[in-house]
Design a protein around this motif. Structure first.
Motif, PDB file in Angstrom:
ATOM      1  N   LYS A  97       0.779  -1.151  -0.034  1.00  0.00           N
ATOM      2  CA  LYS A  97       0.047  -0.056   0.054  1.00  0.00           C
ATOM      3  C   LYS A  97       0.771   1.284   0.055  1.00  0.00           C
ATOM      4  N   ASP A  98       0.478   2.386  -0.489  1.00  0.00           N
ATOM      5  CA  ASP A  98       1.119   3.579  -0.588  1.00  0.00           C
ATOM      6  C   ASP A  98      -0.064   4.502  -0.672  1.00  0.00           C
ATOM      7  N   ILE A  99       0.547   5.952  -0.532  1.00  0.00           N
ATOM      8  CA  ILE A  99      -0.454   6.851  -0.711  1.00  0.00           C
ATOM      9  C   ILE A  99       0.235   7.952  -1.580  1.00  0.00           C
ATOM     10  N   LEU A 100      -0.805   8.704  -2.200  1.00  0.00           N
ATOM     11  CA  LEU A 100      -0.467   9.764  -3.156  1.00  0.00           C
ATOM     12  C   LEU A 100      -1.419  11.106  -2.941  1.00  0.00           C
ATOM     13  N   GLY A 101      -0.622  12.111  -3.358  1.00  0.00           N
ATOM     14  CA  GLY A 101      -1.701  13.561  -3.516  1.00  0.00           C
ATOM     15  C   GLY A 101      -1.421  14.107  -4.873  1.00  0.00           C
ATOM     16  N   ARG A 102      -0.346  13.584  -5.635  1.00  0.00           N
ATOM     17  CA  ARG A 102      -0.343  14.111  -6.958  1.00  0.00           C
ATOM     18  C   ARG A 102       0.187  12.934  -7.906  1.00  0.00           C
ATOM     19  N   VAL A 103      -0.098  13.394  -9.125  1.00  0.00           N
ATOM     20  CA  VAL A 103       0.354  12.533 -10.209  1.00  0.00           C
ATOM     21  C   VAL A 103       0.646  13.289 -11.505  1.00  0.00           C
ATOM     22  N   ILE A 104       1.842  12.696 -12.262  1.00  0.00           N
ATOM     23  CA  ILE A 104       2.048  13.456 -13.368  1.00  0.00           C
ATOM     24  C   ILE A 104       2.244  12.375 -14.586  1.00  0.00           C
ATOM     25  N   ILE A 105       1.529  12.457 -15.586  1.00  0.00           N
ATOM     26  CA  ILE A 105       1.745  11.510 -16.642  1.00  0.00           C
ATOM     27  C   ILE A 105       2.111  12.243 -17.903  1.00  0.00           C
ATOM     28  N   ALA A 118       1.492   3.556 -20.397  1.00  0.00           N
ATOM     29  CA  ALA A 118       1.786   4.893 -19.750  1.00  0.00           C
ATOM     30  C   ALA A 118       2.875   4.886 -18.623  1.00  0.00           C
ATOM     31  N   LEU A 119       3.582   5.985 -18.637  1.00  0.00           N
ATOM     32  CA  LEU A 119       4.442   6.236 -17.291  1.00  0.00           C
ATOM     33  C   LEU A 119       3.809   6.945 -16.402  1.00  0.00           C
ATOM     34  N   ILE A 120       3.674   6.557 -15.277  1.00  0.00           N
ATOM     35  CA  ILE A 120       2.857   7.295 -14.387  1.00  0.00           C
ATOM     36  C   ILE A 120       3.852   7.663 -12.983  1.00  0.00           C
ATOM     37  N   PHE A 121       4.171   9.010 -12.641  1.00  0.00           N
ATOM     38  CA  PHE A 121       4.699   9.412 -11.520  1.00  0.00           C
ATOM     39  C   PHE A 121       3.959   9.648 -10.444  1.00  0.00           C
ATOM     40  N   PHE A 122       3.981   9.399  -9.292  1.00  0.00           N
ATOM     41  CA  PHE A 122       3.304   9.955  -8.166  1.00  0.00           C
ATOM     42  C   PHE A 122       4.108  10.352  -7.091  1.00  0.00           C
TER      43      PHE A 122
END
Length: 154
Positions: A97-105, A118-122
């Protein structure tokens, strides 16, 4: 007198509720195009699509994520960035499990996919490692592209 005080209390309560609702920030969606950020009106729909991409990712990318890398993605192509007002929990492809507050694709540029994946940064307040890969992202990327095209028409 009691009625007047009750009325004043009710007005204060209603005013407080309105302020609380309007001051709370919502989901933000930004379309980065060669260093310029353009806000998107369909933030909720774009955020939902980005979250679906992330949740269906099937591999962790072997890539070290740094602030310079994220700056490069924002300035040398086109990318969609989603920022949530509160963190969200999700499962990594490994099951952790992890948490996120932002994503950039990245959509166009060096780190963009060929349209199939797709490459997804979080991250939470900044981006961290790992980035995720979604090898079956064509349908979700097409939906994001359609939403962004509608943005440009409005």
């Amino acid at each position: 007198m009691n009625r007047l005080m009750a009325l004043v209390g009710m007005i204060a309560l209603l005013a407080g509720c309105c302020v609380a609702k309007t001051d709370r920030p919502g989901v933000k969606a930004l379309l980065w195009s060669y260093g310029k950020a353009l806000p998107c009106e369909q933030a909720d729909s774009l955020a939902q699509s980005a979250l679906e991409l992330l949740q269906s990712a099937d591999e962790e990318a072997r890539l070290i994520v740094s602030p310079d890398l994220i700056d490069s993605i924002r300035s040398s192509g086109t990318a969609l960035e989603i920022i949530w007002p509160e963190t969200l929990a999700f499962n990594l492809p490994s099951g952790a499990k992890d948490i996120l507050g932002r994503v950039i694709i990245p959509l166009k540029g060096e780190y963009a996919s060929d349209g199939a994946g797709a490459l997804i940064f979080f991250g939470t307040k900044s981006y961290g490692t790992p980035a995720l890969l979604n090898h079956a992202a064509a349908e979700k990327l097409a939906r994001i592209e359609a939403l962004l095209e509608n943005e440009n028409m409005n």
